[in-house]
Design an enzyme around this catalytic site. Structure first.
Site, short mmCIF file in Angstrom:
data_model
loop_
_atom_site.label_atom_id
_atom_site.label_comp_id
_atom_site.label_asym_id
_atom_site.label_seq_id
_atom_site.Cartn_x
_atom_site.Cartn_y
_atom_site.Cartn_z
N ASN A 217 47.38 37.98 38.76
CA ASN A 217 46.03 37.57 39.13
C ASN A 217 46.14 36.98 40.53
OD1 ASN A 217 43.77 35.84 39.63
ND2 ASN A 217 43.29 35.81 37.44
N ASN B 128 43.73 35.82 42.47
CA ASN B 128 42.78 34.73 42.77
C ASN B 128 42.08 34.97 44.10
OD1 ASN B 128 41.43 32.33 42.28
ND2 ASN B 128 43.05 31.02 43.09
N GLU C 63 41.33 39.67 39.32
CA GLU C 63 40.49 38.76 40.10
C GLU C 63 40.61 39.08 41.59
OE1 GLU C 63 39.00 34.13 39.74
OE2 GLU C 63 40.94 34.69 38.85
N TYR D 99 41.30 41.83 33.21
CA TYR D 99 40.95 40.44 33.50
C TYR D 99 39.97 40.00 32.43
CZ TYR D 99 39.16 36.30 35.92
OH TYR D 99 38.79 35.02 36.23
N ASP E 295 45.59 39.26 33.09
CA ASP E 295 45.26 37.88 32.75
C ASP E 295 44.42 37.92 31.48
OD1 ASP E 295 44.41 35.30 32.54
OD2 ASP E 295 43.54 35.18 34.56
N ASN F 86 43.89 35.36 29.45
CA ASN F 86 43.17 34.09 29.29
C ASN F 86 43.21 33.56 27.86
OD1 ASN F 86 42.16 32.80 31.66
ND2 ASN F 86 40.87 34.60 32.01
N ASP G 133 47.20 30.88 42.04
CA ASP G 133 47.56 29.93 40.99
C ASP G 133 48.30 30.61 39.84
OD1 ASP G 133 45.24 31.30 40.38
OD2 ASP G 133 44.16 29.57 39.60
N HIS G 134 48.41 31.94 39.89
CA HIS G 134 49.24 32.71 38.96
C HIS G 134 50.48 33.21 39.70
CE1 HIS G 134 46.02 33.45 35.80
NE2 HIS G 134 45.29 33.03 36.84
#
EC number: 3.1.11.2
Length: 268
Positions: A8, A10, A36, A113, A157, A159, A258-259
């Site tokens: 991901n 971001n 993303e 995602y 991702d 989640n 952040d991944h």
């Protein structure tokens, strides 16, 4: 060996100058799944496009038509896909930039995602509707692949942290989206139906390896993370997996998302 990475980013335009471009130029992966991305092809920076061209990458991009600047997925391959399918043939995934899959010889690779919910809000409702539509889609996809003697891997991702071993601070998140009982049960039912969590199969009985850390506080430095970036594969492909690593940045300052990329090598 077949090497598949997933990350991901971001926001692909933000990540490119921070280190994504250099990582794509250096990786030996055969396939890279992106999530993303938050961009259409015409929005991609020239420097990134140049690196993709020089490295021999072909990009299949599926942006969100419903909300520009949100979501978006893509797949990078070294060879042209035999076929491309976008969405999951349901209202929750038709053109939302949540899912794209490409056919390669004997293999289908998908980038996912999955919506990130928030309890008590429409975002959680969106996530739950997606889960309800995605489970039968995956069942149909696995049956079709078996009939075609084809393997499938859905990277991305997801989640959802499946077990306590997949989230460092699980006690503080038992009522939060991503670790809700019905989400975890949904993922468990998926694994029970024949799909395999490849990274967990290669790292049994350990905490992590985590792939996402909040930018808040010292989550990255303390490895207070979540394992939500998954390779979920048909059993035949999963049995060929020889290694799975999280390409964690050396330091907080060197992160470009952040991944972190999750990379799996599969034997021929």
């Amino acid at each position: 060996m077949l090497t598949v990475s997933s990350v991901n980013v971001n926001g692909i335009r933000a990540a490119a100058p921070k280190g994504l471009t250099a990582w794509l130029a250096a990786t030996d992966a055969d396939v890279v799944c992106l999530q993303e991305t938050r961009a259409r092809h015409e929005d991609l920076p020239d420097e990134l496009l140049g690196v993709l061209e020089r490295a021999g990458w072909l990009l299949t991009l599926a942006p969100s038509d419903a909300a520009q600047g949100r979501a978006g997925v893509g797949v990078l391959t070294r060879v042209a896909p035999e076929a491309v399918r976008v969405g999951i043939d349901a209202a929750e995934g038709a053109a939302a930039g949540r899912y794209v899959e490409v056919d390669l010889p004997g293999l289908t690779v998908a980038s996912l995602y999955l919506p990130n919910g928030t309890v008590g809000t429409p975002r959680q409702d969106e996530k739950d509707r997606f889960l309800a539509a995605f489970a039968p889609y995956l069942a149909e996809r696995r049956e079709k692949a078996a009939a075609e003697d084809r393997e499938v891997v859905v990277c991305g991702d997801w989640n959802i942290a499946h077990t306590e071993a997949d989230i460092r601070n699980w006690r503080g998140n038992v009522r939060n989206s991503g670790f809700l009982p019905h989400e975890r049960a949904w993922l468990g039912e998926l694994y029970g139906s024949g799909w395999v969590d490849v990274v967990r199969s290669l790292h049994p009985g350990v905490d992590g390896p985590y792939s996402w850390w909040s930018y808040r506080g010292r989550a990255f430095d303390n490895d207070t993370g979540w394992r939500i970036d998954l390779h979920v594969a048909t059993a035949g492909l999963a049995a060929r997996a020889s290694s799975a690593v999280v390409e964690r940045a050396p330091s907080h300052a060197e992160r470009w998302s952040d991944h972190a990329p999750v990379t799996v090598r599969y034997a021929p």
